[in-house]
Design a protein around this motif. Structure first.
Motif, PDB file in Angstrom:
ATOM      1  N   ALA A 152      27.191 -11.450  -9.170  1.00 28.47           N
ATOM      2  CA  ALA A 152      26.980 -11.992 -10.518  1.00 28.47           C
ATOM      3  C   ALA A 152      27.732 -13.296 -10.737  1.00 28.47           C
ATOM      4  O   ALA A 152      27.262 -14.184 -11.451  1.00 28.47           O
ATOM      5  CB  ALA A 152      27.405 -10.958 -11.559  1.00 28.47           C
ATOM      6  N   ASP A 153      28.908 -13.428 -10.106  1.00 29.02           N
ATOM      7  CA  ASP A 153      29.733 -14.619 -10.309  1.00 29.02           C
ATOM      8  C   ASP A 153      29.287 -15.817  -9.487  1.00 29.02           C
ATOM      9  O   ASP A 153      29.706 -16.945  -9.756  1.00 29.02           O
ATOM     10  CB  ASP A 153      31.202 -14.314  -9.967  1.00 29.02           C
ATOM     11  CG  ASP A 153      31.805 -13.275 -10.900  1.00 29.02           C
ATOM     12  OD1 ASP A 153      31.290 -13.130 -12.023  1.00 29.02           O
ATOM     13  OD2 ASP A 153      32.779 -12.608 -10.495  1.00 29.02           O
ATOM     14  N   THR A 154      28.456 -15.587  -8.480  1.00 30.49           N
ATOM     15  CA  THR A 154      28.105 -16.673  -7.558  1.00 30.49           C
ATOM     16  C   THR A 154      26.604 -16.932  -7.442  1.00 30.49           C
ATOM     17  O   THR A 154      26.193 -17.939  -6.871  1.00 30.49           O
ATOM     18  CB  THR A 154      28.646 -16.373  -6.149  1.00 30.49           C
ATOM     19  OG1 THR A 154      28.108 -15.114  -5.692  1.00 30.49           O
ATOM     20  CG2 THR A 154      30.168 -16.300  -6.147  1.00 30.49           C
ATOM     21  N   GLU A 155      25.776 -16.057  -7.991  1.00 28.75           N
ATOM     22  CA  GLU A 155      24.335 -16.199  -7.776  1.00 28.75           C
ATOM     23  C   GLU A 155      23.761 -17.482  -8.371  1.00 28.75           C
ATOM     24  O   GLU A 155      22.722 -17.970  -7.909  1.00 28.75           O
ATOM     25  CB  GLU A 155      23.593 -14.990  -8.328  1.00 28.75           C
ATOM     26  CG  GLU A 155      23.654 -14.836  -9.828  1.00 28.75           C
ATOM     27  CD  GLU A 155      22.755 -13.693 -10.288  1.00 28.75           C
ATOM     28  OE1 GLU A 155      21.679 -13.990 -10.837  1.00 28.75           O
ATOM     29  OE2 GLU A 155      23.130 -12.522 -10.108  1.00 28.75           O
ATOM     30  N   SER A 156      24.436 -18.062  -9.358  1.00 24.60           N
ATOM     31  CA  SER A 156      23.936 -19.296  -9.969  1.00 24.60           C
ATOM     32  C   SER A 156      23.985 -20.479  -8.994  1.00 24.60           C
ATOM     33  O   SER A 156      23.359 -21.515  -9.256  1.00 24.60           O
ATOM     34  CB  SER A 156      24.751 -19.634 -11.220  1.00 24.60           C
ATOM     35  OG  SER A 156      26.115 -19.852 -10.898  1.00 24.60           O
ATOM     36  N   GLN A 157      24.688 -20.331  -7.891  1.00 26.31           N
ATOM     37  CA  GLN A 157      24.776 -21.413  -6.905  1.00 26.31           C
ATOM     38  C   GLN A 157      23.505 -21.533  -6.056  1.00 26.31           C
ATOM     39  O   GLN A 157      23.373 -22.479  -5.290  1.00 26.31           O
ATOM     40  CB  GLN A 157      25.976 -21.190  -5.980  1.00 26.31           C
ATOM     41  CG  GLN A 157      27.316 -21.234  -6.702  1.00 26.31           C
ATOM     42  CD  GLN A 157      28.479 -21.137  -5.735  1.00 26.31           C
ATOM     43  OE1 GLN A 157      28.449 -21.719  -4.652  1.00 26.31           O
ATOM     44  NE2 GLN A 157      29.513 -20.409  -6.127  1.00 26.31           N
ATOM     45  N   ARG A 181      20.584  -7.208  -6.500  1.00 27.64           N
ATOM     46  CA  ARG A 181      20.465  -8.464  -7.233  1.00 27.64           C
ATOM     47  C   ARG A 181      19.777  -9.535  -6.397  1.00 27.64           C
ATOM     48  O   ARG A 181      18.971 -10.310  -6.914  1.00 27.64           O
ATOM     49  CB  ARG A 181      21.845  -8.954  -7.699  1.00 27.64           C
ATOM     50  CG  ARG A 181      21.764 -10.155  -8.622  1.00 27.64           C
ATOM     51  CD  ARG A 181      20.875  -9.872  -9.822  1.00 27.64           C
ATOM     52  NE  ARG A 181      20.602 -11.065 -10.614  1.00 27.64           N
ATOM     53  CZ  ARG A 181      19.494 -11.279 -11.293  1.00 27.64           C
ATOM     54  NH1 ARG A 181      18.522 -10.371 -11.276  1.00 27.64           N
ATOM     55  NH2 ARG A 181      19.330 -12.381 -12.001  1.00 27.64           N
ATOM     56  N   LEU A 182      20.069  -9.570  -5.111  1.00 26.14           N
ATOM     57  CA  LEU A 182      19.426 -10.543  -4.232  1.00 26.14           C
ATOM     58  C   LEU A 182      17.919 -10.312  -4.195  1.00 26.14           C
ATOM     59  O   LEU A 182      17.119 -11.256  -4.294  1.00 26.14           O
ATOM     60  CB  LEU A 182      20.012 -10.428  -2.824  1.00 26.14           C
ATOM     61  CG  LEU A 182      19.425 -11.357  -1.758  1.00 26.14           C
ATOM     62  CD1 LEU A 182      19.599 -12.815  -2.153  1.00 26.14           C
ATOM     63  CD2 LEU A 182      20.081 -11.078  -0.401  1.00 26.14           C
ATOM     64  N   ILE A 183      17.518  -9.058  -4.090  1.00 22.70           N
ATOM     65  CA  ILE A 183      16.093  -8.731  -4.071  1.00 22.70           C
ATOM     66  C   ILE A 183      15.437  -9.092  -5.397  1.00 22.70           C
ATOM     67  O   ILE A 183      14.333  -9.665  -5.426  1.00 22.70           O
ATOM     68  CB  ILE A 183      15.905  -7.240  -3.743  1.00 22.70           C
ATOM     69  CG1 ILE A 183      16.347  -6.963  -2.304  1.00 22.70           C
ATOM     70  CG2 ILE A 183      14.452  -6.808  -3.952  1.00 22.70           C
ATOM     71  CD1 ILE A 183      16.610  -5.497  -2.006  1.00 22.70           C
ATOM     72  N   GLU A 184      16.121  -8.785  -6.495  1.00 15.68           N
ATOM     73  CA  GLU A 184      15.586  -9.149  -7.817  1.00 15.68           C
ATOM     74  C   GLU A 184      15.353 -10.646  -7.926  1.00 15.68           C
ATOM     75  O   GLU A 184      14.316 -11.087  -8.435  1.00 15.68           O
ATOM     76  CB  GLU A 184      16.551  -8.695  -8.911  1.00 15.68           C
ATOM     77  CG  GLU A 184      16.531  -7.217  -9.208  1.00 15.68           C
ATOM     78  CD  GLU A 184      17.445  -6.869 -10.370  1.00 15.68           C
ATOM     79  OE1 GLU A 184      16.917  -6.520 -11.443  1.00 15.68           O
ATOM     80  OE2 GLU A 184      18.677  -6.974 -10.224  1.00 15.68           O
ATOM     81  N   ARG A 185      16.327 -11.427  -7.477  1.00 12.71           N
ATOM     82  CA  ARG A 185      16.196 -12.884  -7.566  1.00 12.71           C
ATOM     83  C   ARG A 185      15.018 -13.389  -6.739  1.00 12.71           C
ATOM     84  O   ARG A 185      14.303 -14.309  -7.158  1.00 12.71           O
ATOM     85  CB  ARG A 185      17.493 -13.560  -7.102  1.00 12.71           C
ATOM     86  CG  ARG A 185      18.675 -13.407  -8.055  1.00 12.71           C
ATOM     87  CD  ARG A 185      18.461 -14.155  -9.373  1.00 12.71           C
ATOM     88  NE  ARG A 185      18.124 -15.543  -9.174  1.00 12.71           N
ATOM     89  CZ  ARG A 185      19.003 -16.534  -8.998  1.00 12.71           C
ATOM     90  NH1 ARG A 185      20.303 -16.252  -9.005  1.00 12.71           N
ATOM     91  NH2 ARG A 185      18.608 -17.783  -8.844  1.00 12.71           N
ATOM     92  N   CYS A 186      14.815 -12.802  -5.575  1.00  9.25           N
ATOM     93  CA  CYS A 186      13.700 -13.222  -4.732  1.00  9.25           C
ATOM     94  C   CYS A 186      12.361 -12.841  -5.357  1.00  9.25           C
ATOM     95  O   CYS A 186      11.403 -13.627  -5.322  1.00  9.25           O
ATOM     96  CB  CYS A 186      13.829 -12.610  -3.340  1.00  9.25           C
ATOM     97  SG  CYS A 186      15.141 -13.340  -2.340  1.00  9.25           S
ATOM     98  N   VAL A 187      12.297 -11.659  -5.940  1.00 15.39           N
ATOM     99  CA  VAL A 187      11.067 -11.230  -6.614  1.00 15.39           C
ATOM    100  C   VAL A 187      10.765 -12.159  -7.785  1.00 15.39           C
ATOM    101  O   VAL A 187       9.613 -12.577  -7.992  1.00 15.39           O
ATOM    102  CB  VAL A 187      11.188  -9.765  -7.086  1.00 15.39           C
ATOM    103  CG1 VAL A 187      10.016  -9.396  -7.995  1.00 15.39           C
ATOM    104  CG2 VAL A 187      11.239  -8.822  -5.890  1.00 15.39           C
TER     105      VAL A 187
END
Length: 244
Positions: free
Chosen positions: A102-107, A128-134
């Motif tokens: 959560a603290d770094t995904e904005s990068q 979270r990684l999978i969610e972002r890719c979807v």
């Protein structure tokens, strides 16, 4: 002839061109991700983003391609970067020495990637990684559990919904279903996990390990084979139709 000519004989010039023009992110470069990213480099992927916050440790030596006595204590992403550039000096390598969360995904702008490799160990980060890719419609392949497994012939590429005998896959199915995600391409092993109890191997363990009821065991065979299967799937999809 160039360094990729033998691979081009298999896949064809157009497929190799597409692979060379692609950008792939590999999250986690341990036992699975390390082999995956090296194979991607040897197949000519043009840009590789590598993400890991860990350093090489003594217990990595039995299974991680970057783990050598000469690399102990060094940043994994820096060791991987050196290996990639030694394999293919023309590859563009972006390193992120951090834990994805959560603290770094904005990068990360996932729309920039042609493919994402999930070789993360932590369930929350994987989800979270999978969610972002979807969300960004970016192709992703996810590694399920390779710890406590010994037989690489039991590995396969499949949909998460078809997995069995894998505790991590079971948790991921349940949690992704809550998020409305029904399908995910994974590499997993159908082998029943070997159970290792701390009291049975107490002379081999650290104090931290001794506090655990079960211990994650590993071999050189399963994580590496999973990584190579991932790289095969990624390059096959990126290259499109192959010759033969």
């Amino acid at each position: 002839m160039d360094q990729f000519s033998r691979y081009e004989l298999l896949v064809g010039g157009e497929a190799l061109r597409r692979i060379k023009n692609s950008r792939v992110a590999v999250f986690g470069v341990g036992g699975v991700g390390g082999f995956a990213v090296e194979a991607l480099a040897r197949c000519g992927v043009g840009t590789l983003d590598i993400i890991d916050n860990d350093t090489v440790s003594l217990t990595n030596l039995n299974r991680q391609i970057i783990a050598l006595h000469s690399t102990l204590g060094r940043s994994k992403v820096e060791v991987v970067r050196e290996r990639i550039l030694d394999i293919n000096p023309d590859c563009k390598v972006n390193t992120y020495e951090l834990f994805f969360g959560a603290d770094t995904e904005s990068q990360f702008d996932f729309s920039q990637y042609d493919y994402v490799v999930d070789a993360i160990d932590t369930v929350t980060a994987k989800l979270r990684l999978i969610e972002r890719c979807v969300e960004s419609k970016t192709p992703i392949i996810s590694s399920m559990g390779t710890g406590n497994k010994l037989d690489p012939s039991k590995l396969e590429i499949t949909d998460l919904a078809k997995t069995h005998s894998d505790g991590l896959a079971r948790v991921m199915r349940k949690e992704l279903s809550k998020r409305g995600i029904k399908h995910l391409t994974v590499v997993y092993s159908s082998e029943d996990a070997v159970k290792v109890r701390a009291e049975d191997v107490s002379d081999l363990l650290s104090e931290e390990d001794l506090q655990k009821r079960t211990i994650p065991a590993s071999s050189a065979f399963v994580p590496s084979s999973a990584g190579l299967l991932i790289a095969y799937k990624v390059t096959s999809d990126l290259g499109g139709e192959q010759n033969g």
